[in-house]
Scaffold this motif. Structure first.
Motif, PDB file in Angstrom:
ATOM      1  N   THR A 177       0.832  -1.203   0.000  1.00  0.00           N
ATOM      2  CA  THR A 177       0.000   0.000   0.000  1.00  0.00           C
ATOM      3  C   THR A 177       0.865   1.251   0.000  1.00  0.00           C
ATOM      4  O   THR A 177       1.741   1.417   0.852  1.00  0.00           O
ATOM      5  CB  THR A 177      -0.909   0.021   1.241  1.00  0.00           C
ATOM      6  OG1 THR A 177      -1.641  -1.201   1.297  1.00  0.00           O
ATOM      7  CG2 THR A 177      -1.869   1.192   1.188  1.00  0.00           C
ATOM      8  N   ALA A 178       0.575   2.142  -0.945  1.00  0.00           N
ATOM      9  CA  ALA A 178       1.227   3.451  -0.956  1.00  0.00           C
ATOM     10  C   ALA A 178       0.430   4.441  -0.123  1.00  0.00           C
ATOM     11  O   ALA A 178       1.006   5.297   0.560  1.00  0.00           O
ATOM     12  CB  ALA A 178       1.358   3.957  -2.386  1.00  0.00           C
ATOM     13  N   ALA A 179      -0.909   4.336  -0.169  1.00  0.00           N
ATOM     14  CA  ALA A 179      -1.770   5.230   0.610  1.00  0.00           C
ATOM     15  C   ALA A 179      -3.103   4.535   0.877  1.00  0.00           C
ATOM     16  O   ALA A 179      -3.824   4.175  -0.066  1.00  0.00           O
ATOM     17  CB  ALA A 179      -2.004   6.544  -0.127  1.00  0.00           C
ATOM     18  N   ASN A 180      -3.425   4.325   2.141  1.00  0.00           N
ATOM     19  CA  ASN A 180      -4.682   3.686   2.519  1.00  0.00           C
ATOM     20  C   ASN A 180      -5.876   4.549   2.117  1.00  0.00           C
ATOM     21  O   ASN A 180      -5.884   5.764   2.344  1.00  0.00           O
ATOM     22  CB  ASN A 180      -4.731   3.445   4.034  1.00  0.00           C
ATOM     23  CG  ASN A 180      -3.616   2.551   4.521  1.00  0.00           C
ATOM     24  OD1 ASN A 180      -2.613   3.029   5.028  1.00  0.00           O
ATOM     25  ND2 ASN A 180      -3.773   1.256   4.348  1.00  0.00           N
ATOM     26  N   PHE A 181      -6.878   3.924   1.509  1.00  0.00           N
ATOM     27  CA  PHE A 181      -8.150   4.568   1.155  1.00  0.00           C
ATOM     28  C   PHE A 181      -7.999   5.720   0.149  1.00  0.00           C
ATOM     29  O   PHE A 181      -8.910   6.526  -0.022  1.00  0.00           O
ATOM     30  CB  PHE A 181      -8.872   5.083   2.409  1.00  0.00           C
ATOM     31  CG  PHE A 181      -9.475   3.999   3.253  1.00  0.00           C
ATOM     32  CD1 PHE A 181     -10.759   3.544   3.013  1.00  0.00           C
ATOM     33  CD2 PHE A 181      -8.745   3.421   4.282  1.00  0.00           C
ATOM     34  CE1 PHE A 181     -11.319   2.532   3.779  1.00  0.00           C
ATOM     35  CE2 PHE A 181      -9.287   2.412   5.057  1.00  0.00           C
ATOM     36  CZ  PHE A 181     -10.589   1.965   4.795  1.00  0.00           C
ATOM     37  N   ALA A 182      -6.878   5.806  -0.535  1.00  0.00           N
ATOM     38  CA  ALA A 182      -6.627   6.939  -1.424  1.00  0.00           C
ATOM     39  C   ALA A 182      -7.539   6.956  -2.648  1.00  0.00           C
ATOM     40  O   ALA A 182      -7.703   7.994  -3.290  1.00  0.00           O
ATOM     41  CB  ALA A 182      -5.164   6.940  -1.869  1.00  0.00           C
ATOM     42  N   LYS A 183      -8.139   5.801  -2.986  1.00  0.00           N
ATOM     43  CA  LYS A 183      -9.077   5.753  -4.113  1.00  0.00           C
ATOM     44  C   LYS A 183     -10.527   5.864  -3.648  1.00  0.00           C
ATOM     45  O   LYS A 183     -11.455   5.565  -4.401  1.00  0.00           O
ATOM     46  CB  LYS A 183      -8.892   4.446  -4.897  1.00  0.00           C
ATOM     47  CG  LYS A 183      -7.509   4.242  -5.499  1.00  0.00           C
ATOM     48  CD  LYS A 183      -7.465   2.874  -6.182  1.00  0.00           C
ATOM     49  CE  LYS A 183      -6.063   2.514  -6.651  1.00  0.00           C
ATOM     50  NZ  LYS A 183      -6.012   1.123  -7.169  1.00  0.00           N
ATOM     51  N   GLY A 184     -10.717   6.292  -2.415  1.00  0.00           N
ATOM     52  CA  GLY A 184     -12.060   6.346  -1.855  1.00  0.00           C
ATOM     53  C   GLY A 184     -13.005   7.292  -2.553  1.00  0.00           C
ATOM     54  O   GLY A 184     -14.229   7.169  -2.420  1.00  0.00           O
ATOM     55  N   ASN A 185     -12.473   8.233  -3.312  1.00  0.00           N
ATOM     56  CA  ASN A 185     -13.335   9.177  -4.027  1.00  0.00           C
ATOM     57  C   ASN A 185     -13.837   8.622  -5.359  1.00  0.00           C
ATOM     58  O   ASN A 185     -14.599   9.274  -6.058  1.00  0.00           O
ATOM     59  CB  ASN A 185     -12.598  10.504  -4.263  1.00  0.00           C
ATOM     60  CG  ASN A 185     -11.328  10.338  -5.090  1.00  0.00           C
ATOM     61  OD1 ASN A 185     -10.828   9.220  -5.233  1.00  0.00           O
ATOM     62  ND2 ASN A 185     -10.808  11.429  -5.612  1.00  0.00           N
ATOM     63  N   ARG A 186     -13.402   7.429  -5.702  1.00  0.00           N
ATOM     64  CA  ARG A 186     -13.891   6.806  -6.925  1.00  0.00           C
ATOM     65  C   ARG A 186     -15.257   6.155  -6.659  1.00  0.00           C
ATOM     66  O   ARG A 186     -15.581   5.780  -5.539  1.00  0.00           O
ATOM     67  CB  ARG A 186     -12.891   5.763  -7.424  1.00  0.00           C
ATOM     68  CG  ARG A 186     -11.521   6.366  -7.757  1.00  0.00           C
ATOM     69  CD  ARG A 186     -10.597   5.338  -8.376  1.00  0.00           C
ATOM     70  NE  ARG A 186      -9.282   5.908  -8.636  1.00  0.00           N
ATOM     71  CZ  ARG A 186      -8.296   5.241  -9.218  1.00  0.00           C
ATOM     72  NH1 ARG A 186      -8.466   3.978  -9.597  1.00  0.00           N
ATOM     73  NH2 ARG A 186      -7.123   5.822  -9.419  1.00  0.00           N
ATOM     74  N   LEU A 187     -16.024   5.981  -7.715  1.00  0.00           N
ATOM     75  CA  LEU A 187     -17.392   5.486  -7.549  1.00  0.00           C
ATOM     76  C   LEU A 187     -17.480   3.966  -7.517  1.00  0.00           C
ATOM     77  O   LEU A 187     -18.381   3.405  -6.916  1.00  0.00           O
ATOM     78  CB  LEU A 187     -18.269   6.028  -8.690  1.00  0.00           C
ATOM     79  CG  LEU A 187     -18.425   7.562  -8.744  1.00  0.00           C
ATOM     80  CD1 LEU A 187     -19.277   7.952  -9.951  1.00  0.00           C
ATOM     81  CD2 LEU A 187     -19.060   8.072  -7.462  1.00  0.00           C
ATOM     82  N   LYS A 188     -16.558   3.297  -8.174  1.00  0.00           N
ATOM     83  CA  LYS A 188     -16.678   1.850  -8.336  1.00  0.00           C
ATOM     84  C   LYS A 188     -15.936   1.095  -7.235  1.00  0.00           C
ATOM     85  O   LYS A 188     -14.810   0.650  -7.412  1.00  0.00           O
ATOM     86  CB  LYS A 188     -16.168   1.421  -9.713  1.00  0.00           C
ATOM     87  CG  LYS A 188     -17.042   1.909 -10.852  1.00  0.00           C
ATOM     88  CD  LYS A 188     -16.555   1.368 -12.184  1.00  0.00           C
ATOM     89  CE  LYS A 188     -17.469   1.830 -13.320  1.00  0.00           C
ATOM     90  NZ  LYS A 188     -17.020   1.305 -14.636  1.00  0.00           N
ATOM     91  N   HIS A 189     -16.557   1.010  -6.091  1.00  0.00           N
ATOM     92  CA  HIS A 189     -16.071   0.118  -5.034  1.00  0.00           C
ATOM     93  C   HIS A 189     -17.259  -0.287  -4.183  1.00  0.00           C
ATOM     94  O   HIS A 189     -18.284   0.389  -4.136  1.00  0.00           O
ATOM     95  CB  HIS A 189     -14.967   0.767  -4.197  1.00  0.00           C
ATOM     96  CG  HIS A 189     -15.283   2.151  -3.694  1.00  0.00           C
ATOM     97  ND1 HIS A 189     -16.189   2.382  -2.692  1.00  0.00           N
ATOM     98  CD2 HIS A 189     -14.797   3.360  -4.056  1.00  0.00           C
ATOM     99  CE1 HIS A 189     -16.250   3.680  -2.445  1.00  0.00           C
ATOM    100  NE2 HIS A 189     -15.418   4.307  -3.271  1.00  0.00           N
ATOM    101  N   SER A 190     -17.117  -1.428  -3.509  1.00  0.00           N
ATOM    102  CA  SER A 190     -18.228  -2.022  -2.776  1.00  0.00           C
ATOM    103  C   SER A 190     -17.982  -1.976  -1.275  1.00  0.00           C
ATOM    104  O   SER A 190     -16.892  -1.627  -0.809  1.00  0.00           O
ATOM    105  CB  SER A 190     -18.389  -3.487  -3.212  1.00  0.00           C
ATOM    106  OG  SER A 190     -17.236  -4.234  -2.828  1.00  0.00           O
ATOM    107  N   ASP A 191     -19.012  -2.361  -0.518  1.00  0.00           N
ATOM    108  CA  ASP A 191     -18.842  -2.500   0.933  1.00  0.00           C
ATOM    109  C   ASP A 191     -17.724  -3.477   1.251  1.00  0.00           C
ATOM    110  O   ASP A 191     -16.923  -3.251   2.163  1.00  0.00           O
ATOM    111  CB  ASP A 191     -20.150  -3.002   1.566  1.00  0.00           C
ATOM    112  CG  ASP A 191     -21.192  -1.905   1.706  1.00  0.00           C
ATOM    113  OD1 ASP A 191     -20.894  -0.742   1.403  1.00  0.00           O
ATOM    114  OD2 ASP A 191     -22.325  -2.226   2.134  1.00  0.00           O
ATOM    115  N   ALA A 192     -17.667  -4.568   0.493  1.00  0.00           N
ATOM    116  CA  ALA A 192     -16.628  -5.574   0.719  1.00  0.00           C
ATOM    117  C   ALA A 192     -15.239  -4.986   0.486  1.00  0.00           C
ATOM    118  O   ALA A 192     -14.300  -5.266   1.237  1.00  0.00           O
ATOM    119  CB  ALA A 192     -16.855  -6.774  -0.194  1.00  0.00           C
TER     120      ALA A 192
END
Length: 268
Positions: A177-192
């Motif tokens: 991991t380079a940065a935890n949760f850094a792609k969190g602003n993207r739309l395509k991710h699930s609860d899992a």
């Protein structure tokens, strides 16, 4: 007639019990908010108890249910219980090692021969996973959260080394991991995916602190105990993988979540 004996570890999330009956050790746990039912069950199942207590809520349990009981300091009970289980489960380990207790939060102890000392603590632990996991997904319940995390992909949320270097060869493992949760602003991710990322962040944090502690105290092995790894395969696998990368040998105890209760029990 011999009295039945019990050790109770009353922590932030769980109340764990170890009791001996007819020479055999038994284990039981309840959510801490079900302590009335837990103690009633114990008293009914094992009459004439002699009890020792440990954990953050030990004084509450003592005052309410067992005024004649004794309280064993939590860190002492944890280390004594770990020593007991290492022998009982026939685990091979060097004389000097770390104990990493992953419960609601996480505590580190260094054991050198007969001496044990708490050296570090963090608010990152099982409580982080259940609490923040519920905020991120609206899912309730430890079992449901851990099962869902196993279905997710951390790479959908975390920025990995390979995301930064793309086609170029990176200086370290590209899956790190380079940065935890850094792609969190993207739309395509699930609860899992969110839970997989959360579990990975907890594992990475624990491994980094363990690695630093191992270097400072010149030990090469760590015993993982506590409730947070029970049934949590994503966390266990991440701990194994990352600990191997930093050169720390891991030992998991089958009954490691009961180390505090065992330590209290054998002090009766």
């Amino acid at each position: 007639m011999l009295r039945n004996t019990a050790g109770i570890d009353a922590g932030g999330s769980l109340i764990k019990m170890v009791y001996q009956e007819n020479g055999r050790m038994h284990f039981k746990k309840f959510p801490i908010n079900e302590q009335d039912s837990a103690i009633s069950w114990l008293k009914m199942s094992v009459p004439s108890l002699k009890v020792s207590l440990t954990g953050g809520k030990a004084s509450v349990i003592q005052k309410k249910y067992f005024p004649e009981s004794q309280i064993i300091p939590e860190f002492q009970a944890t280390c004594e219980g770990t020593r007991f289980l290492l022998e009982a489960e026939n685990k091979t380990i060097e004389d000097n090692y770390l104990i990493v207790n992953i419960g609601t939060g996480t505590s580190w102890h260094v054991v050198k021969g007969d001496k044990a000392e708490r050296i570090l603590g963090s608010g990152i632990g099982g409580g982080t996973f259940t609490g923040l996991g519920s905020l991120l997904t609206k899912v309730r319940g430890y079992h449901q959260l851990t099962c869902l995390a196993e279905e997710g992909n951390k790479g959908h949320i975390d920025m990995l080394v390979k995301d930064i270097y793309e086609s170029a060869e990176g200086p370290i493992n590209e899956e790190l991991t380079a940065a935890n949760f850094a792609k969190g602003n993207r739309l395509k991710h699930s609860d899992a995916d969110r839970l997989a990322s959360l579990s990975n962040m907890i594992a990475e944090t624990i491994v980094l602190l363990t690695s630093q502690a191992a270097t400072i105290h010149q030990v090469k092995s760590a015993v993982i105990i506590g409730s947070a790894t029970v049934g949590n395969n994503p966390l266990r696998q991440a701990l194994k993988s990352y600990m191997n990368m930093v050169g720390v040998t891991l030992v998991f105890l089958e009954k490691g979540e009961y180390c505090g209760a065992i330590g209290a029990h054998i002090s009766v």
